[in-house]
Scaffold this motif. Structure first.
Motif, short mmCIF file in Angstrom:
data_model
loop_
_atom_site.label_atom_id
_atom_site.label_comp_id
_atom_site.label_asym_id
_atom_site.label_seq_id
_atom_site.Cartn_x
_atom_site.Cartn_y
_atom_site.Cartn_z
N UNK A 49 -3.80 20.70 4.96
CA UNK A 49 -4.51 21.95 4.62
C UNK A 49 -3.77 22.92 3.74
N UNK A 50 -2.58 23.09 3.71
CA UNK A 50 -1.73 24.16 3.03
C UNK A 50 -1.00 23.28 1.69
N UNK A 51 -1.81 22.16 1.37
CA UNK A 51 -1.24 21.49 0.36
C UNK A 51 0.22 20.85 0.53
N UNK A 52 0.51 20.81 1.87
CA UNK A 52 1.84 20.18 2.09
C UNK A 52 1.68 18.70 2.04
N UNK A 53 2.58 18.11 1.59
CA UNK A 53 2.31 16.74 1.31
C UNK A 53 3.21 15.77 2.16
N UNK A 54 2.76 14.61 2.60
CA UNK A 54 3.56 13.67 3.48
C UNK A 54 3.28 12.38 2.67
N UNK A 55 4.67 11.65 2.44
CA UNK A 55 4.57 10.37 1.84
C UNK A 55 4.19 9.38 2.71
N UNK A 56 3.13 8.62 2.15
CA UNK A 56 2.43 7.47 3.03
C UNK A 56 3.41 6.23 2.73
N UNK A 57 3.54 5.72 1.42
CA UNK A 57 4.34 4.83 1.12
C UNK A 57 4.43 4.67 -0.24
N UNK A 58 5.35 3.89 -0.87
CA UNK A 58 5.90 3.62 -2.51
C UNK A 58 5.69 2.11 -2.50
N UNK A 59 4.92 1.80 -3.61
CA UNK A 59 4.65 0.52 -4.09
C UNK A 59 4.96 0.28 -5.47
N UNK A 60 4.94 -1.00 -6.11
CA UNK A 60 5.06 -1.27 -7.28
C UNK A 60 3.81 -2.16 -7.76
N UNK A 61 3.54 -2.22 -9.24
CA UNK A 61 2.68 -3.00 -9.60
C UNK A 61 3.14 -4.28 -9.86
N UNK A 62 2.34 -5.53 -9.78
CA UNK A 62 2.78 -6.62 -10.09
C UNK A 62 2.64 -7.02 -11.47
N UNK A 63 2.76 -8.35 -11.99
CA UNK A 63 2.47 -8.88 -13.16
C UNK A 63 0.81 -8.55 -13.75
N UNK A 64 -0.01 -8.45 -12.78
CA UNK A 64 -1.30 -8.09 -13.10
C UNK A 64 -1.64 -6.73 -13.28
N UNK A 65 -0.62 -5.86 -12.98
CA UNK A 65 -0.92 -4.35 -13.12
C UNK A 65 -1.54 -3.81 -11.75
N UNK A 66 -1.38 -4.60 -10.73
CA UNK A 66 -2.13 -4.29 -9.43
C UNK A 66 -0.93 -4.27 -8.29
N UNK A 67 -1.29 -3.81 -7.21
CA UNK A 67 -0.52 -3.78 -5.90
C UNK A 67 -1.00 -4.95 -5.20
N UNK A 68 0.14 -5.61 -4.63
CA UNK A 68 -0.27 -6.89 -3.92
C UNK A 68 -1.14 -6.80 -2.83
N UNK A 69 -1.36 -5.55 -2.16
CA UNK A 69 -2.42 -5.27 -1.10
C UNK A 69 -2.71 -4.05 -1.10
N UNK A 70 -3.89 -3.64 -0.14
CA UNK A 70 -4.36 -2.45 -0.59
C UNK A 70 -3.30 -1.20 -0.04
N UNK A 71 -3.59 -0.18 -0.60
CA UNK A 71 -2.69 0.93 -0.17
C UNK A 71 -2.91 1.45 1.27
N UNK A 72 -4.22 1.32 1.51
CA UNK A 72 -4.73 1.98 2.79
C UNK A 72 -5.87 0.81 3.45
N UNK A 73 -6.12 0.72 4.62
CA UNK A 73 -7.14 -0.27 4.69
C UNK A 73 -7.60 -0.03 6.41
N UNK A 74 -8.79 0.00 6.59
CA UNK A 74 -9.19 -0.06 8.01
C UNK A 74 -8.92 1.46 8.69
N UNK A 75 -8.11 1.22 9.72
CA UNK A 75 -7.82 2.49 10.64
C UNK A 75 -6.88 3.47 9.75
N UNK A 76 -6.47 3.00 8.98
CA UNK A 76 -5.43 3.74 8.05
C UNK A 76 -6.64 4.81 7.13
#
Length: 120
Positions: free
Chosen positions: A30-57
């Motif tokens: 609410x006060x624009x504070x930030x919480x890091x959820x995760x850090x990932x890297x793109x693969x050879x196709x420029x994509x991330x290997x799995x969704x950053x968030x899914x379902x209950x996340x």
């Protein structure tokens, strides 16, 4: 339908996927504070290997993706000589309103600029 958050990075100057780009996913409060959820890297196709968030996340709220493009862009000879890159980190803030939807946030990047949109 289970919602998810995905991304990919394309290098517009080469017309190719951008590989090995570091991406940080942050949740904003609410006060624009930030919480890091995760850090990932793109693969050879420029994509991330799995969704950053899914379902209950997939909690409604404001999020930020920070794409660390400076090192990637500096690999080109014309950009390598620059003491300070024009683009180093590209932040994209967006909202998730529904746990059931697919949110796709692509980054199209080149040494002189970038673009994004809500993809599918």
């Amino acid at each position: 339908m289970e919602g998810k958050l995905t991304t990919h990075v394309l290098d517009l100057s080469k017309g190719l996927p951008a590989k090995e780009i570091k991406i940080d996913l942050w949740r904003l409060g609410d006060q624009e504070e930030r919480s890091l959820i995760k850090t990932v890297f793109t693969n050879g196709d420029g994509r991330v290997d799995s969704p950053l968030l899914r379902g209950e996340e997939m909690n409604p709220g404001e999020y930020e993706l920070v794409f660390h493009v400076g090192e990637y862009l500096s690999q080109e000879p014309l950009n390598a000589a620059a003491k300070l890159p024009f683009l180093n980190k590209v932040p994209i803030r967006f909202g998730i309103g529904s746990k059931e939807e697919h949110y796709h946030v692509p980054l199209l990047v080149a040494p002189g600029g970038y673009s994004t949109y809500r993809g599918s």
